[in-house]
Design an enzyme around this catalytic site. Structure first.
Site, PDB file in Angstrom:
ATOM      1  CG  HIS A   1      -0.389   3.262  -2.263  1.00 29.26           C
ATOM      2  ND1 HIS A   1       1.269   3.445  -2.963  1.00 29.26           N
ATOM      3  CD2 HIS A   1      -0.400   1.812  -0.859  1.00 29.26           C
ATOM      4  CE1 HIS A   1       1.789   2.972  -2.348  1.00 29.26           C
ATOM      5  NE2 HIS A   1       1.915   2.353  -1.252  1.00 29.26           N
ATOM      6  CB  ILE A   2      -5.981   1.764  -0.492  1.00 29.35           C
ATOM      7  CG1 ILE A   2      -6.630   0.718  -1.114  1.00 29.35           C
ATOM      8  CG2 ILE A   2      -6.571   3.321  -0.211  1.00 29.35           C
ATOM      9  CD1 ILE A   2      -8.405   0.604  -1.335  1.00 29.35           C
TER      10      ILE A   2
HETATM   11  C1  DGY Z   1       4.077   0.401   2.281  1.00 32.50           C
HETATM   12  O1  DGY Z   1       3.902   0.816   3.518  1.00 32.50           O
HETATM   13  O2  DGY Z   1       5.028   1.068   1.745  1.00 32.50           O
HETATM   14  C2  DGY Z   1       3.208   0.283   1.799  1.00 32.50           C
HETATM   15  O3  DGY Z   1       2.840   0.066   0.320  1.00 32.50           O
HETATM   16  C3  DGY Z   1       2.023   0.750   2.541  1.00 32.50           C
HETATM   17  O4  DGY Z   1       0.423   0.213   2.051  1.00 32.50           O
END
Ligand code: DGY
Length: 342
Positions: A307-308
């Site tokens: 999740h990057i």
């Molecule tokens: C968010 O801000 O919801 C995104 O998933 C971050 O990467």
């Protein structure tokens, strides 16, 4: 004459970029209590930290539910999330509290719990990451690196590590919102022949990328690359399931950078291991982090990132600034730069 300034309590659930902390400390209106670590706050510490708080600054990995709202108590005026997504917050419960507060006598000047978020800020970063993940998955970059390191690279072989290219392809974007559109704009110059999209409504701005609004089934069955970029809602939860993967081409590439719960991971595993689809790239999973013994991690044709999407220094700095400014506005009862209206 001097006015007594009421110092309000703010709880921050994780160490956040300095840009945001500076804004809060310079404002002089709140006392900040921060979980000063890169690791998540435990549930017990979260409930303790939020007790009596007027403001809560949280991350997408914090579950903000009834228990947290109750622990915060009646002081709570604002929740500011350092994210564009808000599926980690019990919006129905927050809404209820707004309604309850509105029923109070009029002399109680209180607007209920307001919510701030960071739309727009991570758009470019997430779109870039999506393109990177798509190319890495389709062209098998992680596999190639492993072969180089492990000595599997013996010679140049005509079909070794072949993958799929964007030139002349059909790309289907599920959810042509801000991020979906930014992805489409970046993919088009790779020679994409047809750009399909699906979602709740036809978008006039899709003309810029010659996007064709089609039913989901059409998108799924005709696309060489299926890119998921929609918000997680009750309608999209588990949208990519067995039925969905069965309609995809055997040579198709599946990419998800929205939220893990849009995908049924058992069904995705089956589709990947049986050759129903060619490969998948995921920046989001259920749960996060994905356990290291998860079956998806045993597959060569599945690339998983932690999740990057928005992980660019400047982007995270701006997200922290915006979250701090949203929080301050919520504390002071002024207009928020980015208030979630619900
Ligand atoms: C968010 O801000 O919801 C995104 O998933 C971050 O990467």
């Amino acid at each position: 004459m001097y006015t007594e300034q009421k110092i309000m309590k703010v709880f921050i659930t994780r160490r956040i970029p300095q840009e945001g902390l500076k804004i809060l400390s310079q404002a002089g209106v709140c006392k900040v209590l921060m979980w000063d670590s890169d690791e998540p706050v435990s549930r017990a510490e979260l409930l303790k930290g939020v007790a009596g708080a007027h403001g809560l600054l949280c991350l997408l990995s914090d579950k903000i539910d009834t228990e947290v709202l109750d622990a915060a108590g009646p002081n709570l005026k604002v929740i500011s999330t350092l994210s564009v997504g808000f599926d980690h917050m019990a919006m129905d419960e927050i809404k209820k509290r707004q309604q309850l507060l509105l029923c109070r006598p009029l002399h109680v000047l209180c607007r209920g719990v307001r919510v701030g978020y960071t739309p727009g800020v991570p758009t470019d970063a997430t779109a870039e990451l999506t393109v990177a993940l798509l190319l890495a998955t389709a062209r098998r970059l992680p596999e190639g690196m492993v072969e180089v390191i492990n000595g599997g690279w013996s010679t140049w072989k005509p079909l070794w590590l072949c993958g799929y290219g964007l030139s002349g392809s059909t790309v289907g974007v599920i959810g042509l919102g801000r991020i979906g559109m930014a992805i489409a704009r970046r993919l088009k110059p790779f020679g994409v022949k047809k750009l399909l999209y699906s979602g709740r409504t036809d978008k006039s701005y899709a003309a810029e990328v010659e996007g064709e609004y089609v039913p989901l089934d059409t998108l799924v069955s005709e696309s060489d690359f299926v890119v998921v970029s929609c918000a997680l809602t009750p309608d999209t939860q588990g949208l990519c399931n067995k039925d969905f993967f069965c309609k995809m081409k055997n040579t198709a590439v599946f990419i998800n950078t929205s939220r893990g719960a849009v995908v049924n991971q058992e069904d995705l595993y089956q589709a990947l291991s049986s050759g129903q689809i060619a490969c998948a790239g995921l920046d989001v999973t259920t749960p996060e982090p994905l356990p290291t013994d998860h079956p998806l991690l045993t597959l060569k044709n599945c690339v998983v990132l932690p999740h990057i999407g928005s992980a660019i220094y400047s982007t995270r700095g701006i997200m922290a600034e915006l979250s701090a400014n949203n929080l301050l506005a919520g504390l002071q009862g002024t207009d928020m730069p980015s208030e979630l209206k619900f």
